[in-house]
Design an enzyme around this catalytic site. Structure first.
Site, mmCIF file in Angstrom:
data_model
loop_
_atom_site.group_PDB
_atom_site.id
_atom_site.type_symbol
_atom_site.label_atom_id
_atom_site.label_comp_id
_atom_site.label_asym_id
_atom_site.label_seq_id
_atom_site.Cartn_x
_atom_site.Cartn_y
_atom_site.Cartn_z
ATOM 1 N N ARG A 29 102.615 -46.501 29.846
ATOM 2 C CA ARG A 29 103.932 -47.071 30.082
ATOM 3 C C ARG A 29 103.972 -48.472 29.496
ATOM 4 O O ARG A 29 103.008 -49.227 29.616
ATOM 5 C CB ARG A 29 104.293 -47.144 31.558
ATOM 6 C CG ARG A 29 105.804 -47.371 31.769
ATOM 7 C CD ARG A 29 106.149 -47.662 33.207
ATOM 8 N NE ARG A 29 105.962 -49.095 33.485
ATOM 9 C CZ ARG A 29 105.673 -49.593 34.678
ATOM 10 N NH1 ARG A 29 105.474 -48.793 35.696
ATOM 11 N NH2 ARG A 29 105.548 -50.891 34.840
ATOM 12 N N SER A 133 111.069 -43.466 34.117
ATOM 13 C CA SER A 133 111.711 -43.307 35.419
ATOM 14 C C SER A 133 112.740 -44.406 35.674
ATOM 15 O O SER A 133 113.657 -44.599 34.890
ATOM 16 C CB SER A 133 110.653 -43.274 36.519
ATOM 17 O OG SER A 133 109.759 -42.203 36.307
#
Length: 254
Positions: A29, A133
């Site tokens: 990420r 997300s």
């Protein structure tokens, strides 16, 4: 190129000087951008090659060919760098196709649970969701799931990292599978991919409703109202559909 043309040396150096994104629990990420410290084609190509090589070593050619990988993505994109979740998902698909792997690639954006759900029901070897997300919109992520449907953790993450570092050079045969402009799989490559969107979504809603919805008649007469936000995610159409499947009226949720 725009930074180079503008002589924005500080921004270039800051991006290129960042430490390589760490591959660990769940995957990767970071911000979308240039250099090994950001999410981009090169970093994800290397991660995908490492994951594919790990799957080959663990499950063999036959496992990769018959069970393969499930891939999903959200709607994130950064036009400045030409990076998008869809592009990175198609790149991952090309990596697995280059080794003869079975690829189930959702053709549209899906919420994260749809990947591990299909992974388990189809007995795939691994899964990938390109998403960050709820995190800032300029971030992206590369969530990796094992054959048990759970996000990877130690020692699997370390095993995959070792394979990534052993496969930093692009494998032969990948570039030919991708459109050089859009980054999507070519029509010829896409013909070898399974699109599970319609069937997997229907199966997911059916499975959730059959196991959790035990008061549909009461829901149909309920006056409850729901307010939902996906933040920077893509969950709204799936949440809306699920509420309808549970018996709530469409005007009860926004």
């Amino acid at each position: 190129q725009a930074w180079h043309d503008a002589a924005d040396e500080k921004r270039i150096c800051d991006s290129l000087g960042r430490k390589r994104l760490a591959f660990g629990t769940a995957g990767l990420r970071g911000p979308m951008g240039i250099g090994y410290g950001n999410m981009n084609d090169v970093v994800v190509l290397q991660a995908a090659q490492g994951l594919c090589d790990w799957a080959l070593q663990k499950f063999g050619d036959e496992g990769l060919r018959t069970k393969g990988v499930v891939i999903g993505f959200d709607a994130r994109r950064n036009a400045e760098f030409g990076v998008s979740s869809r592009r990175l998902a198609h790149l991952t698909a090309a990596v697995f196709l280059s080794k003869g792997g079975k690829v189930q690639l959702y053709s549209q954006c899906v919420a994260t649970p749809f990947v591990p759900f299909l992974l388990l029901s189809s007995e795939a070897l691994c899964g990938v969701v390109v998403t960050a997300s709820h995190n800032p919109k300029l971030d992206n992520g590369y969530k990796v799931y094992g054959s048990n449907g759970a996000q990877i953790c130690n020692p699997v993450d370390e095993e995959i990292l070792a394979r990534i570092m052993s496969n930093l050079q692009r494998w032969p045969g990948i570039a030919e599978l991708l459109d050089p402009v859009s980054g999507d799989l070519t029509a010829a490559a896409a013909a070898h991919v399974v699109d599970p969107f319609e069937t997997a979504c229907a199966s997911y809603f059916s499975a959730v409703c059959s196991s959790l919805c035990d008061a549909k008649s009461k829901n149909e007469n309920s006056k409850l109202k729901f307010v939902y936000t996906a933040m920077h995610g893509v969950g709204y159409p799936f949440t809306s559909k699920m509420l309808q499947e549970f018996g709530f009226k469409e005007d009860q949720h926004i």
